[in-house]
Design a protein around this motif. Structure first.
Motif, PDB file in Angstrom:
ATOM      1  N   CYS A 115      44.839  34.789  43.124  1.00  0.00           N
ATOM      2  CA  CYS A 115      44.539  35.288  44.462  1.00  0.00           C
ATOM      3  C   CYS A 115      45.844  35.665  45.149  1.00  0.00           C
ATOM      4  O   CYS A 115      46.819  34.931  45.093  1.00  0.00           O
ATOM      5  CB  CYS A 115      43.822  34.211  45.249  1.00  0.00           C
ATOM      6  N   CYS A 153      46.157  32.934  48.534  1.00  0.00           N
ATOM      7  CA  CYS A 153      46.382  31.489  48.372  1.00  0.00           C
ATOM      8  C   CYS A 153      46.955  31.151  47.000  1.00  0.00           C
ATOM      9  O   CYS A 153      47.229  29.986  46.730  1.00  0.00           O
ATOM     10  CB  CYS A 153      45.100  30.713  48.629  1.00  0.00           C
ATOM     11  N   CYS A 182      38.110  35.317  45.891  1.00  0.00           N
ATOM     12  CA  CYS A 182      38.675  33.985  45.673  1.00  0.00           C
ATOM     13  C   CYS A 182      37.735  32.942  46.259  1.00  0.00           C
ATOM     14  O   CYS A 182      37.306  33.068  47.402  1.00  0.00           O
ATOM     15  CB  CYS A 182      40.038  33.909  46.336  1.00  0.00           C
ATOM     16  N   CYS A 237      40.016  30.656  49.165  1.00  0.00           N
ATOM     17  CA  CYS A 237      40.280  31.121  50.522  1.00  0.00           C
ATOM     18  C   CYS A 237      39.362  32.266  50.948  1.00  0.00           C
ATOM     19  O   CYS A 237      39.354  32.652  52.101  1.00  0.00           O
ATOM     20  CB  CYS A 237      41.742  31.550  50.666  1.00  0.00           C
ATOM     21  N   CYS A 272      39.509  35.412  49.962  1.00  0.00           N
ATOM     22  CA  CYS A 272      40.176  36.700  49.950  1.00  0.00           C
ATOM     23  C   CYS A 272      39.665  37.552  48.770  1.00  0.00           C
ATOM     24  O   CYS A 272      39.410  37.038  47.685  1.00  0.00           O
ATOM     25  CB  CYS A 272      41.672  36.442  49.809  1.00  0.00           C
TER      26      CYS A 272
HETATM   27 ZN   LIG Z   1      42.580  32.745  47.607  1.00  0.00          ZN
END
Ligand SMILES: [Zn+2]
Lengths: 901, 147
Positions: free
Chosen positions: A222, A225, A244, A247, A249
């Motif tokens: 990711c 993170c 992800c 987090c 994302c």
């Molecule tokens: Zn992440």
């Protein structure tokens, strides 16, 4: 042949033996011998039958009598052996389902012990809450200690590949709570700790593990993170992006993800290991290197002062090192070694390279004595730190001659502190391992220590001060070692005060290990055996270098406290100059906001350089369901992981604030757990009650916590020397879970009633263990023979009324007087089958591939000295001790306190 | 009559303490956001811990010797706090345990910072009072000389 192959040495037969004592004991009733013995001989030739053995099988009556005397669970006790024992229902008819819903979840043919999905994993329901009355179900079903934790109730649809192995195996990575409370207030209310138990390696060698390896250097992470892609990640935009699950994302899938480099063809992405397995190894590219991989490097600091020479340590260590040289990790022939012999001065050794023109010329090591201790001089010209392979012959000759070199020494000083500093100077630019083997307290030069006045503190409130480092040198030196990527291991081999508390700080903060041998002498065969096995085993394990571990979890959950042997370099990064593969770590998690998602993901990544100088990343991922119901949280709590958290937390508490505070912590927490279970899970608020309830999956937690209070590290007793204490606390904070559970609640077997298969290899070659007994004097029968094993020491307890035939079968002797008490190796009687099986059991415990500890064996019988008897009595943790009541009383006190409120 | 000088010295030494604790707090904050590693943090903070206490101790001694008992009493709590912290052997940071203890150090630094902030205004106020008092005293004596 009779279906009853179990050998019996029942009470009733003693009289018979007494009667026939004069007639060579061959015709007495009651021995099921010859026949089955032949049967074993047929099977594998393990046992050659003794001439004249009687072949009378015990009658069914005798057998049932015998079972009736067993304290634990009736027929199920033997019947269920082989699978997971259903001892619960037998012991406790009130809770029929208590044999735990997950007892069938044994892994079938998993590539690496991942828990096979049980029925509950296919739907989103949580594990059922099974309530048990603790007092009714006495004695505790201790064979349940071998059960796996409650399964993670995550439906298989959560993974994109529908892989059964998407969850990391609990052997490596587990959480104390397999259902995470949805809010911080609920977690606080539950009184259960939330922590991860991490064990990056479960075997001492790579070959002991089977983890899928990803070699194409395509590592999807990711971008926000830095989490690694895992089986629980979701895909969007036609599989070109992945979201992800830590987090949230959205990330692009790397271009090479679907490309097979070797065959230059498109490959099926869903077959990639990182999308199928909860634990994978990556070969890392140069982005993961702070500097080029360094060769494995060892510096040996060997104490050669009077103490060490006299107790035989120098001799034993030199011999062990000589034998171990060939098994040091040295796959690319680049391992380097140095030796410094330490007394009042530092004695360096220079090893000349073989002369290429005259390869047969004999060359010897040269010794260089340095007596400036404050700022030790380093021999800068080459020859001190040398390539092991190139200099093997001369090093071997050197180790052979080392004992004679110092045999007539007069120096009683030890400059070990200065030697440590000098060794750091030697390997500062490379990193590696400094192995310090000493038999005396550092008395001159840097970091010198004095014996502390123990008598003043033992048993007092101030006792824990003896466990604080006496000197700042060792802690600040540990910091210097971390900067240089150096680990220090301590082998403390002494018959005097060794200040383990101070010296063990070095291994503690440099990811090393402390081994302590109190009262060691080479004259005792078992002492030298132990030192040889542990030193050799520790050095020959495959090392990892420059390790780093980071845990990541879904937003709202983050690691807060770390416990174990390592250095914390930033708020979420544990670092390891070298990785000891027999260690385990506990990471507390903080829940700081309400989690709205149904599942959270926790991922641990361990980056290290393997001993093949290859950078590797081991990524472990698990997905844990979230619930706002306290009952769901309780039904999925993992008692062994919680016990491990208790061990780490209470040891830390004892070091900081003393033993009373540590006991208080355990008592309060256990009482609170019972209280919460009663009032908030079962919703019982009315006054008196004769029951004490807990969920079945936590049934053994109070027992483990109670055993922890009685462990040598925390026991309230004014006789335990601070060296022993410090070492015990060290063990509590490093041992991996199975070994820790064994240390807290030792394995206890009845050797005179071994089931047929016990002590013999199964189809995989593993020795079959018998059922555990409860650790209480109540199970001891005076005609019995028992083995007690906590992983550090083993005891063979011989009853007073043991029949001569049993002695003959077990030890090849005729009377009790022929068995010495105390530390002693098992006598070998090849023609006795029982003897072989007992030795198999002992060796199975000593030759494990996940631990380097080699338990010493003690014989305990009526003639042995009192302190040994007290030692064994202290290990029978369910019994009363001088400061604690019995386990039963402990539970009833909790129940009465609860009812009174 | 020494008072203005004493309070000026007091406010200067106090400003040194104030600045040091502020500096410590910034570094602790950096550690928590992983801007600095524990080893560097300890190298930066530890050399100043004991001098910081000595500065405060010397100020207290000056106050005591010049008879500013009330101001000295005002400083006693911090003096005791510093002494206890020194006695416990945990006044300087330990890089190996820093993440377990940093919140405590941060709290202690914050307490000291608040104290020095109050003290700062106290010294300034007293300095002004003392200067005015000094000036008034001189003014009162001046007419006699004039006549
Ligand atoms: Zn992440």
């Amino acid at each position: 042949m009779s279906s009853h192959k179990r050998r019996q040495y029942p009470q009733q037969q003693i009289a018979a033996y007494d009667v026939s004592a004069g007639t060579e004991g061959a015709e007495g009733p009651g021995y099921g011998y010859g026949g089955e013995a032949y049967q074993y001989a047929d099977q594998g030739g393990v046992f050659v039958p003794a001439a004249g053995a009687a072949s009378i099988v015990p009658t069914p009556n005798q057998v049932s009598d015998q079972l009736g005397q067993m304290n634990v669970g009736g027929g199920a006790y033997y019947g269920a052996y082989g699978g997971y024992p259903a001892s619960g229902p037998a012991a406790n008819p009130n809770s029929p389902g208590m044999a735990s819903p997950y007892s069938g979840a044994a892994p079938a043919a998993a590539p690496f012990g991942a828990p096979a999905p049980s029925a509950s994993q296919h739907n989103a329901s949580f594990n059922d809450l099974q309530t048990v009355d603790m007092i009714q179900s006495m004695p505790p079903p201790v064979n349940d200690l071998d059960l796996p934790p409650p399964p993670l109730a995550v439906p298989i649809e959560q993974t994109i590949t529908r892989s059964e192995y998407a969850q990391a195996s609990p052997d490596y990575f587990r959480s104390t709570l397999n259902v995470i409370p949805s809010s911080p207030s609920l977690l606080k209310k539950s009184k259960l700790p939330l922590a991860l138990v991490v064990r990056p390696f479960i075997g001492l060698r790579d070959s002991d593990e089977q983890i899928p390896l990803i070699e194409d250097m395509c590592i999807a992470r990711c971008r926000r993170c830095r989490a690694y892609i895992n089986p629980f990640a979701q895909y969007t935009k036609g599989d070109y992006r992945w979201q992800c699950n830590i987090c949230g994302c959205a990330n692009d899938v790397p271009q090479n993800f679907d490309w097979d480099v070797q065959s230059s063809k498109t490959k099926n992405r869903w077959e990639r290991s990182e999308l199928n397995y909860g634990i994978v190894d990556y070969v890392a590219n140069s982005d993961y290197l702070a500097r080029p991989p360094q060769p494995p490097t060892y510096v040996f600091l060997i104490d050669v002062s009077v103490n060490a020479v006299h107790n035989g340590m120098v001799n034993c260590v030199a011999e062990t090192l000589r034998q171990t040289l060939h098994s040091l990790p040295n796959s690319d022939n680049c391992t380097r070694v140095a030796f410094i012999a330490v007394d009042g001065a530092l004695n360096y050794f220079q090893f000349p390279l073989p002369n290429p023109l005259k390869p047969d010329e004999r060359q010897d090591a040269r010794m260089l004595v340095v007596s400036d201790l404050e700022d030790p001089f380093l021999p800068t010209n080459s020859g001190t730190l040398v390539n092991l392979t190139e200099c093997m012959p001369v090093i071997e000759r050197f180790l052979e001659s080392l004992p004679s070199l110092f045999a007539n020494t007069y120096s009683s000083n030890s400059a070990m502190g200065s030697a440590l500093k000098a060794s750091l100077g030697l390997v500062k630019s490379i990193g590696g391992k400094v192995v310090c083997i000493t038999s005396s307290l550092p008395s001159v030069g840097l970091g010198k220590l004095q014996p502390r006045d123990e008598r003043k503190h033992l048993g007092q409130k101030s006792e824990h001060q003896l466990l604080q480092p006496a000197n700042n040198f060792y802690k600040s030196f540990a910091v210097d070692c971390n900067k240089a990527q150096v680990t220090v291991d301590m082998f403390l081999v002494s018959n005097n005060y060794q200040d383990v508390a101070t010296l063990s700080n070095l291994p503690k903060y440099t990811a090393g290990s402390t081994f302590f041998y109190p009262g060691w002498s080479a004259k005792k065969h078992s002492d030298s055996l132990k030192l040889q096995a542990e030193l050799g085993g520790h050095l020959s394990q495959e090392l990892g270098f420059e390790g780093m571990f980071r845990a990541r979890a879904t937003t709202g959950l983050h690691p807060s406290q770390f416990s174990g042997h390592f250095f914390v370099r930033s708020s979420d990064l544990m670092t390891f100059p070298t990785v000891s593969r027999h260690h385990s770590y506990v990471i507390e998690l903080n829940l700081d906001e309400t989690i709205k998602k149904p599942y959270v993901t926790i991922q641990g990544a361990f980056l290290y350089t393997s001993s093949h100088t290859e950078r590797r990343i081991r990524v472990m991922t698990m997905q844990v369901p979230v619930s706002d119901q306290l009952s769901a949280v309780y039904a999925s709590a993992d008692q062994q992981a919680i016990a491990m958290w208790f061990a780490h937390t209470a040891s830390e508490k004892a070091l900081q604030s003393g033993f009373d505070a540590a006991h208080e912590l355990i008592n309060t927490r256990i009482a609170e757990i019972f209280k919460v279970f009663r009032t908030d899970v079962l919703n019982v608020h009315t006054g008196t009650s004769s029951t004490l309830s807990l969920s079945s999956n936590l049934m053994l937690l109070p027992l483990l916590a109670y055993a922890l209070k009685k462990n040598v590290g925390l026991r309230r007793n004014n006789q335990i020397l601070s060296d022993i204490r410090a070492n015990a606390l060290d063990l509590l904070q490093t041992l991996p879970m199975p070994n820790l559970i064994k240390l807290l609640y030792p394995e206890f077997y009845a050797l005179h009633e071994l089931p047929d298969e016990a002590g013999l290899p199964d189809e995989n070659g593993n020795i079959v263990l018998p059922q555990r007994l409860n650790l209480t004097g109540e199970v001891l029968q005076s005609h019995g023979l028992y083995l007690l094993d906590d992983g550090q020491v083993m005891f063979i307890w011989v009853g007073n009324d043991v029949v001569p035939n049993l002695l003959m079968d077990a030890f090849g002797v005729e009377t009790l007087d022929e068995i010495p008490s105390g530390k002693y190796e098992m006598p070998v009687a090849e023609d006795r089958e029982l003897n072989c099986r007992i030795r198999n059991l002992i060796n199975a415990s000593r030759q494990r591939n996940d631990t380097v500890y080699f338990p010493s064996l003690y014989f305990v019988h009526q003639n042995c000295d009192q302190s040994l008897k007290l030692w064994v009595a202290a290990l029978l943790v369910e019994d009363r001790s001088e400061s604690d009541p019995t386990y039963y009383q402990y539970l009833t006190t909790i129940r009465d306190n609860l009812a009174a409120k | 009559m020494w008072s203005p000088l004493i309070y000026t010295i007091g406010s200067i030494l106090n400003a040194v303490n104030l600045f040091t604790q502020g500096y410590f707090l910034v570094l602790y904050g950096d550690l928590e956001i992983d801007y600095i590693n524990p080893i560097d943090l300890c190298n930066k903070i530890n050399p100043y811990v004991i001098p910081d206490m000595l500065v405060h101790l010397s100020l207290c001694l000056i106050l005591l010797l010049t008879g500013h008992f009330w101001t000295f009493l005002f400083n006693v709590p911090l003096l005791v706090f510093n002494y206890l912290s020194y006695r416990s052997g945990r006044s300087v940071l330990d890089a190996t345990e820093i993440f377990k203890t940093v919140s405590k150090y941060k709290r202690n630094s914050f307490i000291r910072l608040i104290f020095h902030l109050f003290a700062f205004f106290y010294y300034i106020f007293n300095m002004i009072i003392a200067i005015i008092g000094h000036a008034v005293a001189q003014n009162e004596s001046r007419p006699q000389l004039m006549t």
